[in-house]
Scaffold this active site. Structure first.
Site, PDB file in Angstrom:
ATOM      1  N   HIS A 173       6.260 -17.343 -10.284  1.00  0.00           N
ATOM      2  CA  HIS A 173       6.444 -16.082  -9.540  1.00  0.00           C
ATOM      3  C   HIS A 173       7.460 -16.275  -8.418  1.00  0.00           C
ATOM      4  CE1 HIS A 173       2.668 -14.723 -11.445  1.00  0.00           C
ATOM      5  NE2 HIS A 173       3.131 -13.511 -11.203  1.00  0.00           N
ATOM      6  N   LYS A 183       5.189 -14.570  -3.177  1.00  0.00           N
ATOM      7  CA  LYS A 183       3.799 -14.385  -3.626  1.00  0.00           C
ATOM      8  C   LYS A 183       2.862 -15.271  -2.808  1.00  0.00           C
ATOM      9  CE  LYS A 183       0.846 -14.078  -7.682  1.00  0.00           C
ATOM     10  NZ  LYS A 183       0.298 -12.788  -7.214  1.00  0.00           N
TER      11      LYS A 183
HETATM   12  P1  NAD Z   1       3.890  -6.636  -1.016  1.00  0.00           P
HETATM   13  O1  NAD Z   1       3.571  -7.628   0.047  1.00  0.00           O
HETATM   14  O2  NAD Z   1       5.319  -6.314  -1.326  1.00  0.00           O
HETATM   15  O3  NAD Z   1       3.138  -5.256  -0.722  1.00  0.00           O
HETATM   16  C1  NAD Z   1       1.843  -5.141  -0.202  1.00  0.00           C
HETATM   17  C2  NAD Z   1       1.879  -3.976   0.771  1.00  0.00           C
HETATM   18  O4  NAD Z   1       0.537  -3.678   1.187  1.00  0.00           O
HETATM   19  C3  NAD Z   1       2.688  -4.274   2.052  1.00  0.00           C
HETATM   20  O5  NAD Z   1       3.642  -3.251   2.287  1.00  0.00           O
HETATM   21  C4  NAD Z   1       1.626  -4.314   3.141  1.00  0.00           C
HETATM   22  O6  NAD Z   1       2.103  -3.870   4.408  1.00  0.00           O
HETATM   23  C5  NAD Z   1       0.596  -3.343   2.546  1.00  0.00           C
HETATM   24  N1  NAD Z   1      -0.722  -3.452   3.175  1.00  0.00           N
HETATM   25  C6  NAD Z   1      -1.340  -4.553   3.663  1.00  0.00           C
HETATM   26  N2  NAD Z   1      -2.520  -4.210   4.220  1.00  0.00           N
HETATM   27  C7  NAD Z   1      -2.651  -2.871   4.077  1.00  0.00           C
HETATM   28  C8  NAD Z   1      -3.644  -1.928   4.458  1.00  0.00           C
HETATM   29  N3  NAD Z   1      -4.738  -2.300   5.134  1.00  0.00           N
HETATM   30  N4  NAD Z   1      -3.448  -0.631   4.149  1.00  0.00           N
HETATM   31  C9  NAD Z   1      -2.337  -0.217   3.497  1.00  0.00           C
HETATM   32  N5  NAD Z   1      -1.342  -1.061   3.126  1.00  0.00           N
HETATM   33  C10 NAD Z   1      -1.500  -2.375   3.403  1.00  0.00           C
HETATM   34  O7  NAD Z   1       3.153  -7.187  -2.338  1.00  0.00           O
HETATM   35  P2  NAD Z   1       3.354  -6.700  -3.854  1.00  0.00           P
HETATM   36  O8  NAD Z   1       4.278  -7.629  -4.540  1.00  0.00           O
HETATM   37  O9  NAD Z   1       3.604  -5.230  -3.892  1.00  0.00           O
HETATM   38  O10 NAD Z   1       1.888  -7.019  -4.414  1.00  0.00           O
HETATM   39  C11 NAD Z   1       0.739  -6.427  -3.838  1.00  0.00           C
HETATM   40  C12 NAD Z   1      -0.503  -6.969  -4.543  1.00  0.00           C
HETATM   41  O11 NAD Z   1      -0.466  -6.572  -5.929  1.00  0.00           O
HETATM   42  C13 NAD Z   1      -0.602  -8.504  -4.555  1.00  0.00           C
HETATM   43  O12 NAD Z   1      -1.974  -8.863  -4.464  1.00  0.00           O
HETATM   44  C14 NAD Z   1      -0.030  -8.881  -5.913  1.00  0.00           C
HETATM   45  O13 NAD Z   1      -0.505 -10.112  -6.379  1.00  0.00           O
HETATM   46  C15 NAD Z   1      -0.556  -7.745  -6.746  1.00  0.00           C
HETATM   47  N6  NAD Z   1       0.177  -7.465  -7.992  1.00  0.00           N
HETATM   48  C16 NAD Z   1      -0.584  -7.090  -9.044  1.00  0.00           C
HETATM   49  C17 NAD Z   1       0.014  -6.720 -10.220  1.00  0.00           C
HETATM   50  C18 NAD Z   1      -0.866  -6.241 -11.343  1.00  0.00           C
HETATM   51  O14 NAD Z   1      -0.346  -5.826 -12.415  1.00  0.00           O
HETATM   52  N7  NAD Z   1      -2.195  -6.232 -11.149  1.00  0.00           N
HETATM   53  C19 NAD Z   1       1.408  -6.753 -10.352  1.00  0.00           C
HETATM   54  C20 NAD Z   1       2.182  -7.137  -9.243  1.00  0.00           C
HETATM   55  C21 NAD Z   1       1.541  -7.480  -8.053  1.00  0.00           C
END
Ligand code: NAD
Length: 261
Positions: free
Chosen positions: A149, A153
């Protein structure tokens, strides 16, 4: 009538992909975009709604809540989701501990929750193939899961790697916690144990996500793998899951349920 959705983590990588996909699809109306307090773009316009840290206000009038944030944020949102009586909850966030998983399972008594470490069609099919291969190959075939990744991450192994490990363990009729190999480093020497499932996490650059499940025997190796080329596959899968869950009774569902796999 479009499904009225609230997107949490709206300023994140997945939040941006979800806003883009949902705003271009007439089956959805974005009625809320939530970010954490202190995040830069609060108040900024996200596809017609102002990004807010006020979760309760954002949930007024919502059919579905789509969460790609961080484990503590997801669990902290659960009481507000219950108060607002939100019918459908999609959880893509990864890295939950056992207590956080239990809190989500309890919340599934009130909402139809679809939770998955990976919302892509390809990985969902891969997990079914891995389960089948693990069922057919006896434990003399060592299972190793390798994932790559992007450098930003924060959790490891990835939620997808764990999902694939669980599929392999299910195929062997054991629980992953019983057979998960401890991390290998200088402090943990020793040979691999029969039946263990090992994980290795690579971090670097901007890769969206690659997973390989290796079944290694003494004289041959079978590898099943998947590579995500764009985050939109996860966003599309999460939105499809929201539509699927809209008329389902409360419960905890996976993407395999959504796809009938
Ligand atoms: P990222 O860090 O780019 O985005 C996360 C966002 O959540 C940030 O903007 C952060 O400020 C916000 N956030 C944090 N606390 C918050 C709160 N209390 N209320 C509202 N917003 C809040 O990360 P990302 O790459 O977008 O990934 C996010 C999550 O999704 C991670 O856990 C990642 O592993 C997961 N993910 C899952 C999949 C899937 O298919 N299930 C795919 C990609 C990423």
């Amino acid at each position: 009538m479009p499904l009225k959705i609230v997107i949490a983590g709206a300023a994140g990588r997945m939040g941006a992909a979800l806003l883009r996909a949902a705003s271009a699809d007439a089956r959805f109306a974005i009625v809320g975009a939530v970010e954490r307090d202190g995040s830069i773009p609060l108040g900024q316009d996200a596809c017609g709604v102002a990004v807010t840290a006020d979760l309760a206000a954002a949930l007024t009038n919502a059919d579905a809540f789509i969460d790609f944030t961080a484990p503590a944020a997801t669990v902290a949102a659960l009481p507000a989701l219950a108060r607002a009586n939100v019918r459908t909850v999609i959880i893509g966030t990864t890295g939950f501990d056992a207590a956080q998983d239990a809190a989500i399972a309890a919340a599934a008594r009130e909402h139809a929750i679809v939770k998955s470490g990976n919302f892509s069609l390809g990985v969902t099919l891969l997990s079914a193939l891995v389960e089948d291969a693990a069922r057919r190959l006896d434990p003399s075939w060592d299972i190793e899961i390798v994932e790559l990744h992007h450098r930003r991450k924060v959790d490891a192994p990835s939620g997808t790697a764990l999902l694939l490990g669980e599929a392999a363990a299910r195929g062997r009729n054991v629980s992953l916690s019983a057979v998960r190999a401890p991390a290998r480093d200088a402090a943990t020497p020793g040979a691999r144990k029969r039946g263990e499932i090992g994980f290795a996490s690579l971090r670097g650059g901007g890769h969206v996500g690659r997973h390989e499940v290796m079944f290694a025997a003494e004289r041959e190796i079978l590898t099943l793998s998947h590579e995500a080329l764009d985050r939109s596959v996860f966003a599309d899968g999460a939105l499809a899951a929201a539509l699927w869950a809209a008329d389902k009774p409360p419960g905890l569902y996976s993407v395999r349920d959504v796809l009938g796999l």
